[in-house]
Design a protein around this motif. Structure first.
Motif, PDB file in Angstrom:
ATOM      1  N   ILE A   1      -2.711   3.992   8.118  1.00  0.00           N
ATOM      2  CA  ILE A   1      -2.667   5.219   7.325  1.00  0.00           C
ATOM      3  C   ILE A   1      -1.564   5.097   6.280  1.00  0.00           C
ATOM      4  O   ILE A   1      -0.658   4.262   6.399  1.00  0.00           O
ATOM      5  CB  ILE A   1      -2.417   6.477   8.187  1.00  0.00           C
ATOM      6  N   CYS A   2      -1.632   5.941   5.271  1.00  0.00           N
ATOM      7  CA  CYS A   2      -0.617   5.962   4.213  1.00  0.00           C
ATOM      8  C   CYS A   2       0.742   6.329   4.806  1.00  0.00           C
ATOM      9  O   CYS A   2       0.886   7.332   5.507  1.00  0.00           O
ATOM     10  CB  CYS A   2      -1.009   6.962   3.138  1.00  0.00           C
ATOM     11  N   GLY A   3       1.752   5.507   4.514  1.00  0.00           N
ATOM     12  CA  GLY A   3       3.098   5.773   5.030  1.00  0.00           C
ATOM     13  C   GLY A   3       3.701   7.037   4.471  1.00  0.00           C
ATOM     14  O   GLY A   3       4.462   7.730   5.148  1.00  0.00           O
ATOM     15  N   TYR A   4       3.378   7.374   3.208  1.00  0.00           N
ATOM     16  CA  TYR A   4       3.913   8.586   2.582  1.00  0.00           C
ATOM     17  C   TYR A   4       3.315   9.824   3.253  1.00  0.00           C
ATOM     18  O   TYR A   4       4.026  10.800   3.529  1.00  0.00           O
ATOM     19  CB  TYR A   4       3.573   8.563   1.092  1.00  0.00           C
TER      20      TYR A   4
ATOM     21  N   SER B   1      -3.071  11.973   0.922  1.00  0.00           N
ATOM     22  CA  SER B   1      -4.025  12.015   2.038  1.00  0.00           C
ATOM     23  C   SER B   1      -3.827  10.790   2.936  1.00  0.00           C
ATOM     24  O   SER B   1      -3.083   9.869   2.605  1.00  0.00           O
ATOM     25  CB  SER B   1      -5.457  12.069   1.504  1.00  0.00           C
ATOM     26  N   THR B   2      -4.532  10.765   4.048  1.00  0.00           N
ATOM     27  CA  THR B   2      -4.284   9.732   5.059  1.00  0.00           C
ATOM     28  C   THR B   2      -4.634   8.331   4.586  1.00  0.00           C
ATOM     29  O   THR B   2      -3.965   7.372   4.951  1.00  0.00           O
ATOM     30  CB  THR B   2      -5.098  10.012   6.330  1.00  0.00           C
ATOM     31  N   HIS B   3      -5.698   8.210   3.792  1.00  0.00           N
ATOM     32  CA  HIS B   3      -6.205   6.888   3.404  1.00  0.00           C
ATOM     33  C   HIS B   3      -6.499   6.034   4.639  1.00  0.00           C
ATOM     34  O   HIS B   3      -6.456   4.801   4.570  1.00  0.00           O
ATOM     35  CB  HIS B   3      -5.212   6.154   2.488  1.00  0.00           C
ATOM     36  N   TYR B   4      -6.788   6.693   5.745  1.00  0.00           N
ATOM     37  CA  TYR B   4      -6.990   5.975   7.003  1.00  0.00           C
ATOM     38  C   TYR B   4      -8.127   4.959   6.891  1.00  0.00           C
ATOM     39  O   TYR B   4      -9.172   5.228   6.293  1.00  0.00           O
ATOM     40  CB  TYR B   4      -7.302   6.945   8.141  1.00  0.00           C
ATOM     41  N   ILE B   5      -7.889   3.781   7.480  1.00  0.00           N
ATOM     42  CA  ILE B   5      -8.950   2.786   7.576  1.00  0.00           C
ATOM     43  C   ILE B   5      -8.826   2.079   8.919  1.00  0.00           C
ATOM     44  O   ILE B   5      -7.720   1.760   9.371  1.00  0.00           O
ATOM     45  CB  ILE B   5      -8.915   1.765   6.408  1.00  0.00           C
TER      46      ILE B   5
ATOM     47  N   ASP C   1      -8.334   2.444  -0.599  1.00  0.00           N
ATOM     48  CA  ASP C   1      -8.682   3.684  -1.298  1.00  0.00           C
ATOM     49  C   ASP C   1      -8.689   4.876  -0.344  1.00  0.00           C
ATOM     50  O   ASP C   1      -8.421   4.756   0.851  1.00  0.00           O
ATOM     51  CB  ASP C   1     -10.034   3.544  -1.997  1.00  0.00           C
ATOM     52  N   GLU C   2      -9.033   6.047  -0.887  1.00  0.00           N
ATOM     53  CA  GLU C   2      -9.076   7.297  -0.117  1.00  0.00           C
ATOM     54  C   GLU C   2     -10.109   7.208   1.003  1.00  0.00           C
ATOM     55  O   GLU C   2     -11.165   6.577   0.857  1.00  0.00           O
ATOM     56  CB  GLU C   2      -9.425   8.434  -1.086  1.00  0.00           C
ATOM     57  N   ASN C   3      -9.773   7.845   2.114  1.00  0.00           N
ATOM     58  CA  ASN C   3     -10.714   7.946   3.233  1.00  0.00           C
ATOM     59  C   ASN C   3     -11.977   8.688   2.777  1.00  0.00           C
ATOM     60  O   ASN C   3     -11.894   9.678   2.046  1.00  0.00           O
ATOM     61  CB  ASN C   3     -10.030   8.699   4.384  1.00  0.00           C
ATOM     62  N   ASN C   4     -13.157   8.208   3.234  1.00  0.00           N
ATOM     63  CA  ASN C   4     -14.413   8.833   2.763  1.00  0.00           C
ATOM     64  C   ASN C   4     -14.926   9.916   3.708  1.00  0.00           C
ATOM     65  O   ASN C   4     -16.119  10.016   3.961  1.00  0.00           O
ATOM     66  CB  ASN C   4     -15.483   7.758   2.561  1.00  0.00           C
ATOM     67  N   LYS C   5     -13.999  10.739   4.225  1.00  0.00           N
ATOM     68  CA  LYS C   5     -14.404  11.861   5.084  1.00  0.00           C
ATOM     69  C   LYS C   5     -15.371  12.771   4.333  1.00  0.00           C
ATOM     70  O   LYS C   5     -15.112  13.171   3.203  1.00  0.00           O
ATOM     71  CB  LYS C   5     -13.173  12.680   5.502  1.00  0.00           C
TER      72      LYS C   5
END
Length: 540
Positions: free
Chosen positions: A344-347, A357-361, A507-511
């Motif tokens: 996830i995004c550290g920020y 946003s999380t940018h989780y992958i 890139d951004e998470n595609n929720k």
């Protein structure tokens, strides 16, 4: 004037520096002891103790012997301090003056420098009047000696003579005049392991843990065991990140003797400071190396990597740790503590969803994507010619037409520069011979010189581009060589990532948009532009 005392409890101070040892018996500790002991006994005084500093410079008062003596004086254990001469007590005229003029009188301590006729009980004597001059001369002598010693050390180091008291771990000093380092087989094996472990992705503290668990002796412990003496240094007897970093950064292990890397602030202040690398005395191919130049270069490359390789709570180091960046805010991605494993995004993790946003992958997903990309490039590398062309195209920011144009233009400019040199020479000869008027000669020279300057600048610029192209080709050849090492790989490893990947963006998470594909950009070492800021992605 000191208060008169009849019973003197004497502290005898003896000092000999390494430079004084060259003066022979006249300055030896034993000779000082004999002279002072005889004098004290003749006076009928009582000797409380001797305070000895052997092999220590007098420019600093941070000496164990003199400090112990001063503590005893301040605590009332002695009331008379005697030394052979002022230079034995110290060569720093300011500090010597502070003790003789202020501190000793405050504690009612008598001070005698026997051979100089100094006795603070007789403050009106001619010798006491001369004491400030003697102090200045003693300090000048220390400064002059220091300058000469530094010059000798520098000359020997530049000639390739090993000047350090201890040989770095992995080597022993030979008996030849240059004290050439010779490989110690056992310690050299440990050094190779250290470099190989670091090259595989382990950090100094992790390597230290392995060595400590295996019971491998630290460099100093090993040295004293080898010479059959107990280690006099009071330390933990454990490997640490610091001494491993010193090993990993020492070019001695590739056969390069680099000396004069540190110096002292001055002959008075012995605090060690690092010299600029341009001031080192470096002798390449001086002795047999322990590691290869390729392994050394790989370690240097890993040091410059954007990844610091942080382990999770389980002690696991992910292959992509420290290499992933959020493409939204530019911060590094970090391993998620929840969600079944991923990044996830550290920020976002630190400040919340209002900032990014999380940018989780998912970890398996991104590792699979990057592995597939590497496998595709490995397949391309089987055709080396096609791979070279493709990677050069990717690496270069300009087209090959520019290269062809430069090659032709460099030939033209080179010919014209040679022609201009002849024309300028001809104008000088015609002027001297009187075949041309001075004003006309100067006009022609100005014109030719201006043209020559402009063409030289153009030529240098094209030559720099040409050299860059040659470096591009070398970089691509090295990248293809690395790819071939991982041909057929079925798993993304930490070593593979450090060898090939500069960094990657997520890139951004595609929720809510699960049909939208994720956009992952992977930037590779040697063929893509490296990051200037290793901690934050510069967003445009």
């Amino acid at each position: 004037m000191l208060a008169k005392q009849t019973d003197y409890i004497v502290g005898i101070y003896l000092r000999l520096s390494k430079d004084d040892e060259r003066a022979g018996e006249s300055l030896s500790i034993e000779n000082q002891r004999r002279i002072l002991t005889n004098y004290v006994r003749e006076q009928g005084w009582t000797i409380y103790d001797e305070y000895v500093d052997d092999g220590i410079s007098g420019t600093s008062f941070n000496r164990p012997g003199v400090q112990r003596m001063l503590d005893d004086a301040k605590n009332g254990k002695i009331n008379l301090i005697i030394c052979k001469d002022l230079s034995r007590f110290g060569r720093n005229y300011i500090q010597v003056g502070q003790y003789t003029d202020y501190i000793f009188p405050m504690y009612n301590i008598r001070f005698i420098a026997l051979n100089d006729g100094i006795d603070t009980l007789n403050s009106d004597s001619a010798d006491m009047d001369m004491m400030p001059i003697r102090n200045v001369f003693n300090e000048w002598h220390a400064a002059n000696t220091s300058k000469k010693v530094r010059a000798v050390i520098a000359a020997n180091a530049k000639a390739g003579k090993m000047m350090t008291p201890y040989c770095p771990y992995g080597y022993v000093k030979s008996d030849d005049e240059m004290r050439t380092p010779v490989i110690d087989p056992y310690a050299a094996g440990i050094v190779r392991r250290i470099f190989e472990m670091y090259a595989s992705g382990m950090k100094p503290l992790q390597i230290a843990t392995v060595l400590n668990e295996e019971g491998v002796l630290t460099p100093f412990d090993y040295y004293y065991k080898r010479i059959g003496k107990p280690n006099p240094y009071n330390h933990s007897h454990l490997w640490s990140g610091r001494n491993l970093e010193n090993i990993l950064k020492n070019p001695i292990y590739i056969g390069t003797l680099a000396q004069l890397r540190t110096t002292t602030v001055s002959y008075k202040n012995h605090q060690r400071i690092n010299r600029d690398e341009s001031e080192w005395a470096v002798i390449e191919n001086n002795h047999e190396p322990i590691i290869s130049k390729e392994l050394w270069d790989k370690v240097r490359e890993i040091e410059k990597s954007v990844s610091r390789g942080k382990r999770d709570k389980k002690g696991e180091l992910s292959p992509l740790s420290g290499l992933l960046f959020c493409d939204g805010c530019g911060w590094k991605m970090r391993k998620a503590s929840t969600g079944g494993g991923g990044y996830i995004c550290g920020y976002h993790n630190r400040f919340g969803k209002n900032y990014c946003s999380t940018h989780y992958i998912n970890r398996e997903l991104i590792e699979g994507i990057i592995l597939a990309d590497i496998q595709e490039m490995c397949e391309l590398a089987k055709d080396e010619k096609a791979a070279t062309a493709e990677f050069l195209r990717r690496k270069r920011a300009f087209i090959d037409v520019q290269s062809i144009s430069d090659t032709k233009r460099m030939k033209t400019v080179g010919s014209r520069l040679a022609e201009l040199d002849k024309l300028i020479q001809s104008v000088y000869e015609d002027k001297v011979a009187g075949r041309i008027e001075p004003d006309m000669a100067f006009d022609m020279l100005d014109k030719y010189q201006a043209e020559k300057k402009a063409l030289k600048e153009e030529y240098d610029e094209m030559n720099a581009r040409s050299e860059a192209e040659m470096q591009d080709e070398e970089d691509v050849a090295e990248f293809i060589s690395r790819l071939k090492r991982y041909a057929g790989a079925t798993e993304l490893t930490r070593e593979m990532c450090l060898d090939l990947i500069e960094y990657a963006t997520v890139d951004e998470n595609n929720k809510g948009h699960k049909d939208r594909p994720r956009v992952i950009h992977v930037y590779y070492k040697l063929i893509d532009k490296p990051l200037t800021n290793k901690n934050r992605l510069a967003l445009t």
